[in-house]
Motif scaffolding. Structure first.
Motif, short mmCIF file in Angstrom:
data_model
loop_
_atom_site.label_atom_id
_atom_site.label_comp_id
_atom_site.label_asym_id
_atom_site.label_seq_id
_atom_site.Cartn_x
_atom_site.Cartn_y
_atom_site.Cartn_z
N ALA A 1 0.72 -1.18 0.11
CA ALA A 1 0.04 -0.13 0.10
C ALA A 1 0.90 1.22 0.06
O ALA A 1 0.59 2.19 -0.57
CB ALA A 1 -0.94 -0.09 1.25
N ILE A 2 1.91 1.32 0.61
CA ILE A 2 2.90 2.32 0.77
C ILE A 2 3.44 2.57 -0.57
O ILE A 2 3.69 3.72 -0.85
CB ILE A 2 3.90 2.36 1.96
N GLN A 3 4.17 1.55 -1.12
CA GLN A 3 4.36 1.64 -2.52
C GLN A 3 3.87 2.28 -3.43
O GLN A 3 3.91 3.05 -4.35
CB GLN A 3 4.88 0.21 -2.72
N LYS B 1 1.83 7.25 -6.57
CA LYS B 1 0.85 8.31 -6.81
C LYS B 1 1.35 9.78 -6.51
O LYS B 1 0.93 10.55 -6.90
CB LYS B 1 -0.47 7.82 -6.29
N ALA B 2 1.69 9.69 -5.16
CA ALA B 2 2.21 11.08 -4.76
C ALA B 2 3.44 10.96 -4.06
O ALA B 2 3.55 10.90 -2.62
CB ALA B 2 0.89 11.37 -3.50
N PRO B 3 4.45 10.78 -4.67
CA PRO B 3 6.00 10.78 -4.19
C PRO B 3 6.31 11.87 -2.95
O PRO B 3 5.83 12.97 -3.50
CB PRO B 3 6.75 10.50 -5.26
N ARG C 1 14.50 4.54 0.96
CA ARG C 1 15.81 4.13 0.60
C ARG C 1 15.87 3.79 -0.97
O ARG C 1 16.74 4.03 -1.82
CB ARG C 1 16.38 2.67 1.15
N ILE C 2 14.78 3.12 -1.43
CA ILE C 2 14.47 2.78 -2.93
C ILE C 2 14.30 4.11 -3.77
O ILE C 2 14.85 4.35 -4.83
CB ILE C 2 13.40 1.82 -3.16
N HIS C 3 13.42 5.13 -3.19
CA HIS C 3 12.82 6.10 -3.93
C HIS C 3 13.56 7.32 -3.90
O HIS C 3 13.75 8.26 -4.98
CB HIS C 3 11.49 6.26 -3.84
N TRP C 4 14.48 7.50 -2.76
CA TRP C 4 15.18 8.75 -2.72
C TRP C 4 16.66 8.69 -2.91
O TRP C 4 17.27 9.38 -2.51
CB TRP C 4 14.96 9.28 -1.06
#
Ligand code: NAD
Ligand code: TYD
Length: 350
Positions: free
Chosen positions: A66-68, A73-75, A114-117
């Motif tokens: 759900a967080i992923q 949708k809204a980083p 960690r993954i997205h930033w």
């Protein structure tokens, strides 16, 4: 536009923070992420739910999928992480709920960061934590930023673990983070399981007010709006990687707080002899004796000062509960009644 996630935004501190950010940061989009547990209530956000720069998402922070999905949708550019199981007495009854949200939930968010930033320095993971991670003090001692961690309840152990994970992710993966540890908050919208709203509720309903042990335990009190102002300031001006202690330098023994509430209640309502409701009951297991905070000098250097003196804040809080009896009824649902029975039936014999 900056997009900020506030996890736990439907809870006590979170709703004040969401409202404050919407009113003071006109270019920011605020996303409240909240699982709406017993402690989270959409009523708390009623006035800001339709706000054009506010979006609400009912999500468990420990639900990775759900967080992923939400991140896609809204980083976020910043995460203000407040979502937690927050009540020590409940942590004694069911510690695993605290591991789920406070530890697994925090690490799930950190994993996404960690993954997205990766490689970004213009982002921030802000961990909202508690002075309880430092354990219990002797008379005359104070918590400072350098105090060693010594958590002693399942709640404080879970918050300490979360703080350690935040620092570990910062150190290992370079995620920009900041941690603040604050004393006991009070004010409007606090769930009536905590000492101050529980006492006010029992004053209103003329029920025995349970004081654990001899009421000698000390907590360092701060009005929620003073805490929220400090968080908003640190979010923009705090040093990345640093820890800040937030406190209003108002340590009091529990019995002093409860007696003061009784006296203020009598003054406000014309009621008499409220102190006679005070009932000393069986102590909390492992009850920490004393918390007291020396606020971070850097926070003071940024210009932050608590603005609400304790007595004035308590008076305002009593007024708020007196004029929000419907809110009180709605949050004390069936679940609350079950918890209350479990926690107080034996203690109060009621
Ligand atoms: P609270 O219990 O009033 O609210 C917690 C919120 O988190 C609720 O809205 C709840 O629905 C939500 N939540 C719980 N589990 C969740 C999950 N798995 N996923 C998403 N949302 C979830 O707590 P509070 O008093 O507002 O505290 C907020 C934060 O501040 C906590 O992290 C707490 O440790 C910290 N803190 C509180 C105090 C205090 O005195 N209240 C002092 C210092 C630090
Ligand atoms: P609480 O509001 O639960 O916050 P915390 O445990 O996080 O400090 O409790 C504040 C103090 O009041 C703590 O020393 C325990 C005490 N207390 C009582 O004496 N009676 C009560 O019914 C409650 C809920 C707390």
């Amino acid at each position: 536009m900056k997009r900020v996630w506030v996890t736990g935004g439907a809870g006590f501190i979170g709703n004040h923070l969401v409202r404050y950010l919407l009113h003071t940061k006109e270019a920011w989009e605020i996303h409240t992420i909240d699982a709406l547990t017993y402690a989270g209530n959409l009523e708390n956000l009623a006035d800001v739910l339709p706000h054009p720069r506010h979006k609400f998402h009912k999500v468990d922070v420990a639900d990775r999928e759900a967080i992923q999905n939400l991140w896609e949708k809204a980083p976020p550019d910043a995460i203000l992480h407040l979502a937690a199981e927050s009540h020590v007495d409940r942590s004694i009854l069911s510690p695993l709920d605290f591991v789920h949200t406070n530890v697994l939930g925090t690490v799930t968010l950190l994993e996404m960061a960690r993954i997205h930033w990766k490689g970004r320095s213009d982002v921030l993971f802000y961990q909202v934590s508690t002075d309880e991670v430092y354990g219990s003090l002797a008379e005359g001692e104070f918590f400072t930023e350098g105090s060693p961690y010594d958590p002693r309840s399942p709640y404080s152990a879970s918050k300490a673990a979360a703080d350690h994970f935040v620092r570990a992710y910062g150190h290992t993966y370079g995620i920009p983070f900041l941690i603040s540890n604050c004393g006991n908050n009070y004010g409007p919208y606090q769930f009536p399981e905590k000492l101050i709203p529980l006492t006010i509720t029992h004053l209103i309903e003329r029920k025995p007010i349970p004081v654990y042990g001899k009421g000698e335990n000390v907590r360092d009190w701060i009005h929620v709006e003073d805490h929220v102002r400090a968080i908003a300031l640190l979010l923009e001006k705090g040093k990345v990687g640093h820890t800040y202690l937030i406190g209003a330098e108002s340590p009091r023994r529990n019995i002093e707080i409860v007696q003061l509430l009784c006296d203020l209640y009598d003054e406000i309502t014309g009621e008499t002899c409220s102190r006679s409701l005070i009932t000393f009951v069986k102590d909390r297991p492992g009850h920490d004796l004393r918390y007291a905070i020396k606020p971070s000098p850097h926070l003071k250097a940024l210009g932050w000062r608590p603005q609400i003196p304790l007595e004035e804040g308590l008076r305002q809080t009593i007024h708020w509960y007196l004029s929000h009896k419907e809110w009180l009824d709605s949050v004390r649902s069936g679940e609350y009644q079950r918890y209350y029975e479990l926690q107080y039936r034996e203690r109060l014999g009621s």
